[in-house]
Design a protein around this motif. Structure first.
Motif, PDB file in Angstrom:
ATOM      1  N   ASN A   1      -0.478  10.636  -9.553  1.00  0.00           N
ATOM      2  CA  ASN A   1      -0.277   9.458 -10.388  1.00  0.00           C
ATOM      3  C   ASN A   1       1.031   9.514 -11.163  1.00  0.00           C
ATOM      4  OD1 ASN A   1      -2.716   7.662 -10.145  1.00  0.00           O
ATOM      5  ND2 ASN A   1      -3.727   9.583 -10.614  1.00  0.00           N
ATOM      6  N   GLU A   2       1.451  10.712 -11.563  1.00  0.00           N
ATOM      7  CA  GLU A   2       2.699  10.858 -12.307  1.00  0.00           C
ATOM      8  C   GLU A   2       3.916  10.793 -11.385  1.00  0.00           C
ATOM      9  OE1 GLU A   2       3.252  11.073 -15.498  1.00  0.00           O
ATOM     10  OE2 GLU A   2       1.166  11.095 -16.183  1.00  0.00           O
ATOM     11  N   CYS A   3       3.803  11.400 -10.211  1.00  0.00           N
ATOM     12  CA  CYS A   3       4.943  11.513  -9.291  1.00  0.00           C
ATOM     13  C   CYS A   3       4.880  10.399  -8.260  1.00  0.00           C
ATOM     14  CB  CYS A   3       4.951  12.886  -8.629  1.00  0.00           C
ATOM     15  SG  CYS A   3       5.024  14.265  -9.801  1.00  0.00           S
ATOM     16  N   VAL A   4       5.180   9.176  -8.683  1.00  0.00           N
ATOM     17  CA  VAL A   4       5.028   8.021  -7.801  1.00  0.00           C
ATOM     18  C   VAL A   4       6.078   7.993  -6.697  1.00  0.00           C
ATOM     19  CG1 VAL A   4       3.899   6.611  -9.553  1.00  0.00           C
ATOM     20  CG2 VAL A   4       6.395   6.632  -9.407  1.00  0.00           C
ATOM     21  N   ASP A   5       7.152   8.749  -6.852  1.00  0.00           N
ATOM     22  CA  ASP A   5       8.180   8.804  -5.814  1.00  0.00           C
ATOM     23  C   ASP A   5       7.997  10.006  -4.885  1.00  0.00           C
ATOM     24  OD1 ASP A   5       9.534   6.524  -6.737  1.00  0.00           O
ATOM     25  OD2 ASP A   5      10.548   7.706  -8.282  1.00  0.00           O
ATOM     26  N   THR A   6       6.926  10.742  -5.078  1.00  0.00           N
ATOM     27  CA  THR A   6       6.626  11.890  -4.217  1.00  0.00           C
ATOM     28  C   THR A   6       5.606  11.464  -3.176  1.00  0.00           C
ATOM     29  OG1 THR A   6       7.002  13.412  -6.064  1.00  0.00           O
ATOM     30  CG2 THR A   6       5.818  14.281  -4.150  1.00  0.00           C
TER      31      THR A   6
ATOM     32  N   ARG B   1       0.841  -1.197   0.000  1.00  0.00           N
ATOM     33  CA  ARG B   1       0.000   0.000   0.000  1.00  0.00           C
ATOM     34  C   ARG B   1       0.877   1.250   0.000  1.00  0.00           C
ATOM     35  NH1 ARG B   1      -5.173   0.865   0.856  1.00  0.00           N
ATOM     36  NH2 ARG B   1      -5.582  -1.194   1.704  1.00  0.00           N
ATOM     37  N   ARG B   2       0.559   2.196  -0.844  1.00  0.00           N
ATOM     38  CA  ARG B   2       1.308   3.445  -0.935  1.00  0.00           C
ATOM     39  C   ARG B   2       0.739   4.465   0.045  1.00  0.00           C
ATOM     40  NH1 ARG B   2       1.003   7.685  -6.021  1.00  0.00           N
ATOM     41  NH2 ARG B   2       2.442   9.255  -5.197  1.00  0.00           N
ATOM     42  N   GLN B   3       1.630   5.178   0.725  1.00  0.00           N
ATOM     43  CA  GLN B   3       1.200   6.265   1.593  1.00  0.00           C
ATOM     44  C   GLN B   3       1.389   7.607   0.894  1.00  0.00           C
ATOM     45  OE1 GLN B   3       2.993   3.829   3.515  1.00  0.00           O
ATOM     46  NE2 GLN B   3       1.352   3.208   4.882  1.00  0.00           N
ATOM     47  N   ILE B   4       0.349   8.414   0.886  1.00  0.00           N
ATOM     48  CA  ILE B   4       0.423   9.788   0.420  1.00  0.00           C
ATOM     49  C   ILE B   4       0.139  10.684   1.607  1.00  0.00           C
ATOM     50  CG2 ILE B   4      -0.685  11.554  -1.015  1.00  0.00           C
ATOM     51  CD1 ILE B   4      -1.070   9.494  -3.176  1.00  0.00           C
TER      52      ILE B   4
ATOM     53  N   TYR C   1      -1.984  22.704  -5.149  1.00  0.00           N
ATOM     54  CA  TYR C   1      -2.255  23.212  -3.795  1.00  0.00           C
ATOM     55  C   TYR C   1      -3.753  23.278  -3.504  1.00  0.00           C
ATOM     56  CZ  TYR C   1      -1.338  26.223   0.303  1.00  0.00           C
ATOM     57  OH  TYR C   1      -1.246  26.757   1.579  1.00  0.00           O
ATOM     58  N   PHE C   2      -4.558  23.562  -4.535  1.00  0.00           N
ATOM     59  CA  PHE C   2      -6.005  23.675  -4.348  1.00  0.00           C
ATOM     60  C   PHE C   2      -6.751  22.441  -4.836  1.00  0.00           C
ATOM     61  CE2 PHE C   2      -4.827  28.257  -4.452  1.00  0.00           C
ATOM     62  CZ  PHE C   2      -5.276  28.579  -3.175  1.00  0.00           C
ATOM     63  N   GLY C   3      -6.048  21.321  -5.002  1.00  0.00           N
ATOM     64  CA  GLY C   3      -6.701  20.078  -5.369  1.00  0.00           C
ATOM     65  C   GLY C   3      -7.116  20.044  -6.825  1.00  0.00           C
ATOM     66  N   GLY C   4      -8.092  19.212  -7.124  1.00  0.00           N
ATOM     67  CA  GLY C   4      -8.600  19.108  -8.477  1.00  0.00           C
ATOM     68  C   GLY C   4      -7.829  18.128  -9.339  1.00  0.00           C
ATOM     69  N   ASP C   5      -8.142  18.159 -10.639  1.00  0.00           N
ATOM     70  CA  ASP C   5      -7.542  17.205 -11.576  1.00  0.00           C
ATOM     71  C   ASP C   5      -6.020  17.302 -11.609  1.00  0.00           C
ATOM     72  OD1 ASP C   5     -10.072  16.393 -12.199  1.00  0.00           O
ATOM     73  OD2 ASP C   5     -10.235  17.592 -14.024  1.00  0.00           O
ATOM     74  N   ARG C   6      -5.495  18.526 -11.449  1.00  0.00           N
ATOM     75  CA  ARG C   6      -4.044  18.692 -11.511  1.00  0.00           C
ATOM     76  C   ARG C   6      -3.362  17.937 -10.377  1.00  0.00           C
ATOM     77  NH1 ARG C   6      -3.158  23.170  -9.954  1.00  0.00           N
ATOM     78  NH2 ARG C   6      -5.287  23.661  -9.340  1.00  0.00           N
ATOM     79  N   MET C   7      -3.934  18.007  -9.176  1.00  0.00           N
ATOM     80  CA  MET C   7      -3.337  17.286  -8.061  1.00  0.00           C
ATOM     81  C   MET C   7      -3.431  15.774  -8.269  1.00  0.00           C
ATOM     82  SD  MET C   7      -4.180  17.439  -3.968  1.00  0.00           S
ATOM     83  CE  MET C   7      -5.680  16.482  -4.121  1.00  0.00           C
ATOM     84  N   LEU C   8      -4.571  15.298  -8.779  1.00  0.00           N
ATOM     85  CA  LEU C   8      -4.719  13.873  -9.040  1.00  0.00           C
ATOM     86  C   LEU C   8      -3.696  13.397 -10.060  1.00  0.00           C
ATOM     87  CD1 LEU C   8      -8.608  13.798  -9.213  1.00  0.00           C
ATOM     88  CD2 LEU C   8      -7.211  12.754  -7.431  1.00  0.00           C
TER      89      LEU C   8
ATOM     90  N   GLN D   1      12.352  17.873  -6.673  1.00  0.00           N
ATOM     91  CA  GLN D   1      13.446  16.918  -6.519  1.00  0.00           C
ATOM     92  C   GLN D   1      13.008  15.484  -6.789  1.00  0.00           C
ATOM     93  OE1 GLN D   1      14.993  17.554  -2.572  1.00  0.00           O
ATOM     94  NE2 GLN D   1      15.551  19.683  -2.967  1.00  0.00           N
ATOM     95  N   THR D   2      11.790  15.152  -6.358  1.00  0.00           N
ATOM     96  CA  THR D   2      11.335  13.759  -6.447  1.00  0.00           C
ATOM     97  C   THR D   2      10.589  13.463  -7.738  1.00  0.00           C
ATOM     98  OG1 THR D   2       9.300  14.328  -5.233  1.00  0.00           O
ATOM     99  CG2 THR D   2      11.185  13.515  -3.944  1.00  0.00           C
ATOM    100  N   CYS D   3      10.228  14.499  -8.488  1.00  0.00           N
ATOM    101  CA  CYS D   3       9.478  14.297  -9.729  1.00  0.00           C
ATOM    102  C   CYS D   3      10.044  15.201 -10.827  1.00  0.00           C
ATOM    103  CB  CYS D   3       7.999  14.585  -9.489  1.00  0.00           C
ATOM    104  SG  CYS D   3       6.890  13.951 -10.772  1.00  0.00           S
ATOM    105  N   PRO D   4      11.328  15.030 -11.186  1.00  0.00           N
ATOM    106  CA  PRO D   4      11.972  15.944 -12.137  1.00  0.00           C
ATOM    107  C   PRO D   4      11.423  15.828 -13.553  1.00  0.00           C
ATOM    108  CG  PRO D   4      13.406  14.089 -11.647  1.00  0.00           C
ATOM    109  CD  PRO D   4      12.245  13.978 -10.712  1.00  0.00           C
ATOM    110  N   GLN D   5      10.703  14.749 -13.853  1.00  0.00           N
ATOM    111  CA  GLN D   5      10.208  14.555 -15.213  1.00  0.00           C
ATOM    112  C   GLN D   5       9.017  15.451 -15.541  1.00  0.00           C
ATOM    113  OE1 GLN D   5       9.860  12.482 -12.686  1.00  0.00           O
ATOM    114  NE2 GLN D   5       7.938  11.329 -12.742  1.00  0.00           N
ATOM    115  N   ILE D   6       8.463  16.107 -14.520  1.00  0.00           N
ATOM    116  CA  ILE D   6       7.254  16.910 -14.714  1.00  0.00           C
ATOM    117  C   ILE D   6       7.611  18.367 -14.997  1.00  0.00           C
ATOM    118  CG2 ILE D   6       5.255  17.883 -13.517  1.00  0.00           C
ATOM    119  CD1 ILE D   6       4.741  15.113 -14.428  1.00  0.00           C
ATOM    120  N   ASN D   7       6.905  18.972 -15.954  1.00  0.00           N
ATOM    121  CA  ASN D   7       6.968  20.409 -16.180  1.00  0.00           C
ATOM    122  C   ASN D   7       5.888  21.054 -15.320  1.00  0.00           C
ATOM    123  OD1 ASN D   7       7.104  23.034 -17.066  1.00  0.00           O
ATOM    124  ND2 ASN D   7       6.230  22.619 -19.090  1.00  0.00           N
ATOM    125  N   PHE D   8       6.261  21.557 -14.158  1.00  0.00           N
ATOM    126  CA  PHE D   8       5.274  21.994 -13.181  1.00  0.00           C
ATOM    127  C   PHE D   8       4.508  23.238 -13.610  1.00  0.00           C
ATOM    128  CE2 PHE D   8       8.043  19.334 -10.564  1.00  0.00           C
ATOM    129  CZ  PHE D   8       7.099  18.542  -9.937  1.00  0.00           C
TER     130      PHE D   8
END
Length: 419
Positions: free
Chosen positions: A180-185, A118-121, A169-176, A145-152
């Motif tokens: 899913n993209e930043c599995v090491d974060t 189980r993954r902890q977020i 920061y305000f949730g929504g689709d971007r946070m979801l 640092q943990t998700c360098p592949q993303i263009n934030f």
């Protein structure tokens, strides 16, 4: 004589029956309201099994008063909420809780689905004057640092830029998407989100007709966006309410001096009592934030459970396999103990430390604050409702991009960041 014996026998049977009924009803009542603590390997403490209620929602309180050894206590929201008033100190809430002889619940090693741990977020719920400046910066740097592949820049909106908040920061689709993209974060900082802002549209809308194709589409969307086999660990900070109000109002003075104090007073005096979307906003106080969020979690778990049961008539139509839906653990901590709390999270969940939580970006503040009348006016407007703040009324919703709960004057406030 026979009649007397018969009457005695009937009386005895009635007495035994009444005793059994009493014992049965007492057992049902006790088991319904009880909150058991089990720290064995198979413990499910902190995991909500539907149907659930806000009153029985487990809340873990982290006690760092012992320098050498942190203590963990557990209570329920139904027990904490009535006692969290204007004067409540963290020690008061600890006295209401039961000390747990071991550490925080860690479901990672108790739950393995499809051979995956189980993954902890860690969702850190931020608010003004609760260490949010430190946390926002820490989460932003950690994400880079943990998700360098993303263009934030593609994941952050205007409001988050103005609030100096990290992506999502305000949730929504971007946070979801980030989750899913930043599995090491492991750490995500959020502010005044509701649980509906963590769900895909398919799980928050209903249609009058349901086809197998629609169900399969919902399953695919849910699986893609709801981070399966995840335990969300929610961190909420505690600060005494009266102290928080004074600190929030002082922040107005720190920014623009008496001018900002006057702007706030103009929104509150004369019975106007309009929300001022800066630091002194009762909607952003952690008690209100926690109450709003937990209510959504409870509703979501129960609705998801009911929906799953409705689809169970077809073996292939379950939204998610048993155990795959998300779990939630709620932690409350004294905001001043942030660094040590992060160390506890690190050792409990075996995840890297959140760097930067050992700094205090606003540790030193200038002298001076608003006139005491500003503080008194804030209390007169809002504080009497703290215990049962009507956060579910439209006029009390926190503004965020995409809704129109507040007036154009309030929208102008969003251009000024909350520090």
């Amino acid at each position: 004589m026979k009649r007397e014996v018969a009457l005695l026998l009937i009386s005895f049977i009635v007495l035994i029956t009444l005793l059994n009924v009493f014992q049965s009803s007492s057992t049902i009542s006790t088991s319904f309201h009880s909150f058991s603590v089990d720290n064995s390997e198979s413990s499910s403490i902190g995991i909500l099994e539907p149907p659930v209620s806000s009153e029985s929602l487990p809340i873990y309180l982290i006690d760092m008063s012992n320098i050498s050894q942190p203590n963990i206590a557990v209570s329920t929201w139904g027990n904490i909420a009535p006692h969290w008033n204007r004067t409540t100190q963290y020690s008061n809430l600890l006295n209401l809780a039961t000390t747990v002889p071991s550490s925080l619940p860690n479901q990672q090693y108790n739950n393995t689905i499809n051979n995956k741990k189980r993954r902890q977020i860690i969702l850190i719920h931020c608010g003004p004057k609760l260490g949010s400046s430190t946390l926002r910066k820490a989460c932003e740097e950690n994400m880079e640092q943990t998700c360098p592949q993303i263009n934030f820049t593609a994941y952050i909106n205007h409001a988050e830029v103005e609030e100096k908040g990290p992506a999502g920061y305000f949730g929504g689709d971007r946070m979801l998407s980030l989750m899913n993209e930043c599995v090491d974060t492991h750490y995500f900082c959020v502010r005044d989100i509701e649980v509906m802002h963590m769900l895909p549209p398919s799980t928050t809308t209903t249609t009058t007709t349901t086809t197998s194709a629609t169900i399969e589409s919902d399953k695919a969307t849910t699986a893609a966006t709801m981070a399966q086999n995840v335990e969300y660990v929610h961190l909420f900070p505690f600060r005494n309410y009266n102290e928080w109000v004074e600190s929030a109002i002082k922040q107005l003075y720190d920014r623009y001096g008496e001018l900002e104090c006057s702007l706030a007073m103009n929104r509150w005096d004369g019975g106007k009592c309009q929300h001022y979307r800066m630091e002194p906003d009762i909607r952003l106080y952690s008690r209100v934030d926690l109450d709003r969020f937990q209510h959504g979690v409870v509703r979501q778990i129960n609705e998801f459970h009911e929906k799953s049961n409705n689809y169970s008539s077809s073996s292939d139509d379950n939204l998610l396999e048993e155990g795959e839906q998300e779990q939630h653990t709620f932690l409350l901590y004294l905001y001043k103990d942030l660094e040590r709390v992060m160390e506890l999270i690190n050792t409990t969940y075996h995840i890297p430390m959140l760097p930067g939580t050992d700094t205090k970006l606003k540790g030193e503040r200038p002298e001076g604050t608003c006139n005491e009348s500003v503080v008194e006016q804030f209390h007169e407007c809002f504080s009497d409702e703290l215990m049962k703040y009507p956060w579910d009324l439209p006029e009390n919703q926190v503004w965020r991009p995409g809704n129109a709960f507040e007036s154009p004057l309030a929208l102008a406030d969003t251009l000024r960041p909350i520090m």
